[in-house]
Motif scaffolding. Sequence first.
Motif, PDB file in Angstrom:
ATOM      1  N   LEU A 283      78.643 154.305 -31.249  1.00 41.53           N
ATOM      2  CA  LEU A 283      77.429 154.992 -30.793  1.00 41.53           C
ATOM      3  C   LEU A 283      76.970 154.322 -29.509  1.00 41.53           C
ATOM      4  N   TYR A 284      76.784 155.131 -28.455  1.00 40.83           N
ATOM      5  CA  TYR A 284      76.406 154.598 -27.144  1.00 40.83           C
ATOM      6  C   TYR A 284      75.160 155.324 -26.670  1.00 40.83           C
ATOM      7  N   ALA A 285      74.146 154.556 -26.261  1.00 36.87           N
ATOM      8  CA  ALA A 285      72.870 155.133 -25.814  1.00 36.87           C
ATOM      9  C   ALA A 285      72.427 154.443 -24.542  1.00 36.87           C
ATOM     10  N   VAL A 286      71.812 155.231 -23.628  1.00 33.00           N
ATOM     11  CA  VAL A 286      71.268 154.707 -22.376  1.00 33.00           C
ATOM     12  C   VAL A 286      69.798 155.114 -22.293  1.00 33.00           C
ATOM     13  N   TYR A 287      68.927 154.119 -22.106  1.00 35.16           N
ATOM     14  CA  TYR A 287      67.485 154.379 -22.028  1.00 35.16           C
ATOM     15  C   TYR A 287      66.964 154.006 -20.650  1.00 35.16           C
ATOM     16  N   ASP A 288      66.166 154.919 -20.050  1.00 32.80           N
ATOM     17  CA  ASP A 288      65.559 154.718 -18.738  1.00 32.80           C
ATOM     18  C   ASP A 288      64.060 154.524 -18.920  1.00 32.80           C
ATOM     19  N   PRO A 289      63.535 153.318 -18.630  1.00 32.10           N
ATOM     20  CA  PRO A 289      62.102 153.079 -18.849  1.00 32.10           C
ATOM     21  C   PRO A 289      61.211 153.811 -17.836  1.00 32.10           C
ATOM     22  N   VAL A 290      61.798 154.278 -16.742  1.00 29.28           N
ATOM     23  CA  VAL A 290      60.995 155.004 -15.757  1.00 29.28           C
ATOM     24  C   VAL A 290      60.715 156.417 -16.248  1.00 29.28           C
ATOM     25  N   SER A 291      61.794 157.131 -16.620  1.00 27.46           N
ATOM     26  CA  SER A 291      61.609 158.497 -17.144  1.00 27.46           C
ATOM     27  C   SER A 291      61.296 158.500 -18.634  1.00 27.46           C
ATOM     28  N   ARG A 292      61.555 157.376 -19.281  1.00 32.11           N
ATOM     29  CA  ARG A 292      61.370 157.213 -20.727  1.00 32.11           C
ATOM     30  C   ARG A 292      62.205 158.225 -21.523  1.00 32.11           C
ATOM     31  N   ARG A 293      63.385 158.470 -21.009  1.00 28.15           N
ATOM     32  CA  ARG A 293      64.315 159.349 -21.696  1.00 28.15           C
ATOM     33  C   ARG A 293      65.554 158.550 -22.083  1.00 28.15           C
ATOM     34  N   CYS A 294      66.145 158.954 -23.204  1.00 31.42           N
ATOM     35  CA  CYS A 294      67.308 158.255 -23.747  1.00 31.42           C
ATOM     36  C   CYS A 294      68.416 159.263 -23.983  1.00 31.42           C
ATOM     37  N   ALA A 295      69.579 159.002 -23.406  1.00 33.30           N
ATOM     38  CA  ALA A 295      70.766 159.826 -23.613  1.00 33.30           C
ATOM     39  C   ALA A 295      71.727 159.063 -24.510  1.00 33.30           C
ATOM     40  N   MET A 296      72.302 159.759 -25.482  1.00 32.58           N
ATOM     41  CA  MET A 296      73.198 159.079 -26.425  1.00 32.58           C
ATOM     42  C   MET A 296      74.282 160.016 -26.899  1.00 32.58           C
ATOM     43  N   ALA A 297      75.407 159.431 -27.307  1.00 30.75           N
ATOM     44  CA  ALA A 297      76.531 160.171 -27.877  1.00 30.75           C
ATOM     45  C   ALA A 297      77.195 159.274 -28.912  1.00 30.75           C
ATOM     46  N   ARG A 298      77.871 159.885 -29.864  1.00 34.92           N
ATOM     47  CA  ARG A 298      78.520 159.093 -30.919  1.00 34.92           C
ATOM     48  C   ARG A 298      79.917 159.623 -31.198  1.00 34.92           C
ATOM     49  N   ALA A 299      80.768 158.713 -31.651  1.00 32.02           N
ATOM     50  CA  ALA A 299      82.144 159.034 -32.009  1.00 32.02           C
ATOM     51  C   ALA A 299      82.360 158.662 -33.465  1.00 32.02           C
ATOM     52  N   GLY A 300      82.070 159.607 -34.350  1.00 29.80           N
ATOM     53  CA  GLY A 300      82.268 159.383 -35.779  1.00 29.80           C
ATOM     54  C   GLY A 300      81.353 158.351 -36.386  1.00 29.80           C
ATOM     55  N   HIS A 301      80.276 158.003 -35.716  1.00 29.86           N
ATOM     56  CA  HIS A 301      79.388 156.922 -36.142  1.00 29.86           C
ATOM     57  C   HIS A 301      78.109 157.496 -36.733  1.00 29.86           C
ATOM     58  N   PRO A 302      77.454 156.773 -37.677  1.00 27.97           N
ATOM     59  CA  PRO A 302      76.172 157.248 -38.204  1.00 27.97           C
ATOM     60  C   PRO A 302      75.142 157.408 -37.089  1.00 27.97           C
ATOM     61  N   ALA A 303      74.338 158.470 -37.195  1.00 26.56           N
ATOM     62  CA  ALA A 303      73.296 158.711 -36.204  1.00 26.56           C
ATOM     63  C   ALA A 303      72.199 157.663 -36.333  1.00 26.56           C
ATOM     64  N   PRO A 304      71.544 157.318 -35.229  1.00 30.09           N
ATOM     65  CA  PRO A 304      70.489 156.297 -35.294  1.00 30.09           C
ATOM     66  C   PRO A 304      69.244 156.838 -35.978  1.00 30.09           C
ATOM     67  N   VAL A 305      68.361 155.920 -36.343  1.00 24.26           N
ATOM     68  CA  VAL A 305      67.071 156.270 -36.927  1.00 24.26           C
ATOM     69  C   VAL A 305      65.996 155.948 -35.895  1.00 24.26           C
ATOM     70  N   LEU A 306      65.078 156.897 -35.685  1.00 22.38           N
ATOM     71  CA  LEU A 306      63.985 156.730 -34.730  1.00 22.38           C
ATOM     72  C   LEU A 306      62.683 156.507 -35.473  1.00 22.38           C
ATOM     73  N   VAL A 307      61.963 155.444 -35.090  1.00 22.73           N
ATOM     74  CA  VAL A 307      60.654 155.155 -35.662  1.00 22.73           C
ATOM     75  C   VAL A 307      59.629 155.333 -34.533  1.00 22.73           C
ATOM     76  N   PRO A 308      58.934 156.477 -34.468  1.00 18.69           N
ATOM     77  CA  PRO A 308      57.948 156.687 -33.408  1.00 18.69           C
ATOM     78  C   PRO A 308      56.738 155.780 -33.607  1.00 18.69           C
ATOM     79  N   PRO A 309      55.914 155.597 -32.552  1.00 20.21           N
ATOM     80  CA  PRO A 309      54.726 154.744 -32.691  1.00 20.21           C
ATOM     81  C   PRO A 309      53.787 155.212 -33.785  1.00 20.21           C
ATOM     82  N   ALA A 310      53.696 156.513 -33.983  1.00 18.04           N
ATOM     83  CA  ALA A 310      52.850 157.073 -35.041  1.00 18.04           C
ATOM     84  C   ALA A 310      53.640 158.165 -35.729  1.00 18.04           C
ATOM     85  N   GLY A 311      54.013 157.951 -36.966  1.00 14.86           N
ATOM     86  CA  GLY A 311      54.796 158.932 -37.692  1.00 14.86           C
ATOM     87  C   GLY A 311      55.887 158.273 -38.498  1.00 14.86           C
ATOM     88  N   PRO A 312      56.460 159.012 -39.433  1.00 12.80           N
ATOM     89  CA  PRO A 312      57.495 158.434 -40.298  1.00 12.80           C
ATOM     90  C   PRO A 312      58.831 158.319 -39.575  1.00 12.80           C
TER      91      PRO A 312
END
Length: 790
Positions: free
Chosen positions: A537-566
Amino acid sequence: MSPVNPFDDAATARVVVDDSGTLREWNEGARLLLGHPAADVVGRPAAELLADGDDTPPGPEDERWSGTLALRHRDGHTVSVWVLATRRPSTDGGPGAWLAVTPLDRGPDQPTDPLVGAALTQSPCATMIFDDQLRLRGVNDACARLLGLPPDLVRGLRPTDLSGRPQNAELEQRMGEVLATGRPYDLHSHFKAVGETRAHPWLVRVAPLTDTEGQVRGVCATAHDFSEQHLARERLYLVNDASVRIGTTLDVTRTAQELADVCVPALADFVSVDLLDPQDHGAEPASVSPPVGLRRTAHRSVNPGSPEAVAEPGQLHVYPAGSPQAECLVAGQAIVAAVSFGDLERWLEWDPVRLRRVEEYGVHATMSVPLQARGTTLGVAVFTRFRRPYPFTHDDVLLAEEVTARAAVCIDNARRYSREREATLTLQRSLLPRWLPPTAAVEAASRYLPAARSGVGGDWFDVIPLSGMRVAMVVGDVVGHGIQASATMGRLRTAVRTLADIDLTPEELLTHLDDLVVRLSEESGDDRAGEVGATCLYAVYDPVSRRCAMARAGHPAPVLVPPAGPPRQVELPSGPPLGVGGLPFESAELELREGSVLALYTDGLVESRERDADAGQVLLCEALAIAVDSLDAACDRVLRTLLPSGSSTDDVALLLARTRGLPAGQVATWDIPADPSLVAPVRKQVLEQLSAWALLEASFTAELVVSELVTNAIRYGAPPIRLRLIHDATTLICEVSDSNHTAPHLRRARTWDEGGRGLLLVAQLTQRWGSRHTSEGKTIWAELGLLDEE
């Protein structure tokens, strides 16, 4: 056919006398013998029935008494009878009692009784004959010696009259079943016969005796000394138990403890296992010569807490020449010492503490057996007896040597595995990041847990700083375990860093990585083609745009924990595992608010034998939903929740990253017309911006770098052209973008060249520089280090 209640049997006089000498029960046979009804004697002292000059009654320490008593009849005359008295223990913990019996009807003499004659003729060993009322009709000479009673006087008694032992009650019950069913029964028992020093196993065979018409008329009970067969069976069971229970793991300490657990109490009352210290972890133990240093690895006792142990696990004791431990290691064979042999104290003269412990717990026999495997001496196992009253025999030595030989092979396997595992762990640690680099984009924490049993695998993680304050995060898992998997992991991690350095998009990076895995698989040989595989799993995060691009090769998807929310699992296209080849990868892009936490992990964290991946995902989200002080604390909570035992059957890699956003005030952007005359105004705008940021100490270098990059973009690039400055506390980044996809390269200008010195100047003035391709063209960037004001 069901036998009658033995106490109601009028053919035998039976009375019960408690320990105080008071008559408690009186049956019809006793009334026929002495004429007293039960109501006249029950509750009165039994001594009132004795005539003067009779034999001394049994004492409280006796279990059985027999003899002739002169008893008073109700009409006044004296009756001389033979009496057998046996102690009956209390069932409720109170005082016991005595059952006194004498047979009134002993049946016909043996020569005239066909049942007795047939049984005595056919029985090869101690034999007793009982009729259909379970009254003893006769015994042979071998049985009379076991009973220790006159054969003619016990005829007419039942098994429970002969002794108050539970074994006699069970024998009477089984004989009743044989009478009722006509089927023989083998009864295994354990007791001490009269004249024997200790109890031992017996096999009592109860068989029906039939007449010429096939009717059951009695039973025959034959007793066989079953000691040798029982010991052989116990030894076979111990060897089989050792083969199953010893060596369940590749852990030296656990294997040594299994050896001690198997042999207590089956072979000894206390067993200790002491091993030679290796020169280093998993290395070959040193040669053996007294004095010998042995480290207590495990012990086990029949007493809780092993109070008789002199050494605690982990302690090193030195055994001098003359000690049984040292001598058995030097000789390479077992050494037995016992009080009865007169050599136990001599063996322990070197250690007064052990000698006192031997005297305190009554140790009377020890057996020291060397642990040897594949020509290597590993240590010694000491077997001790203090509860069992007899010393070790030759068969015990052979049994101990066989069990310890099996254990030694398992310990040697564990030791060799420990050496290989340590080498693999060392390689793994050297290939994994020692620390996560601090970045302006994310705050990160990680955990790596090697597999407990199957060996170190190829799980890895990484945080890679990219240009423009961006950061790449990667988690991967190589198929397999051992050094080969770790080596492959190292090659893939290096490849990812190299591909990330040229700023490939996530899907392009995985495509190149897939090609590499295919080549690695082909290099492994035709017979092993396809063995190399991995997920990533490979992800690239840009703190300027605050966007994250990611792709995976047969790997479990990541889990996102937002500042407010489950917490929630990120919806991400699932690409094929690396090594399949020829299939495309897809990426997804999402916006992350500042303070969001991304959890990247390998499948060993969520999958196990006890649960599937979906259940593990639920547990992971529950663990991440609990607020904690830091990401390190969050990592620990996740591991405790999903791996409560602290270990896993597969490698586990976990990477938590909390996103940061770069404030708009730290970014400045200009659109540059493709006019060389405007380079000077651009430099002026840059200096004004640096002054506003209080970065005048970097203005000279920044002005030169901006001038060179903008000039190159105007001269060799294509509109639109954009200049962007980004800064944080330690770095100033200059970026110039245009729509031309051709990237410049650094070269050394010759003396007469008019150009070619700009990028060389940029490279000399900055910490690092480079270019990256974008969907619109390319970006040339350079990083300048800012001086620390302190």
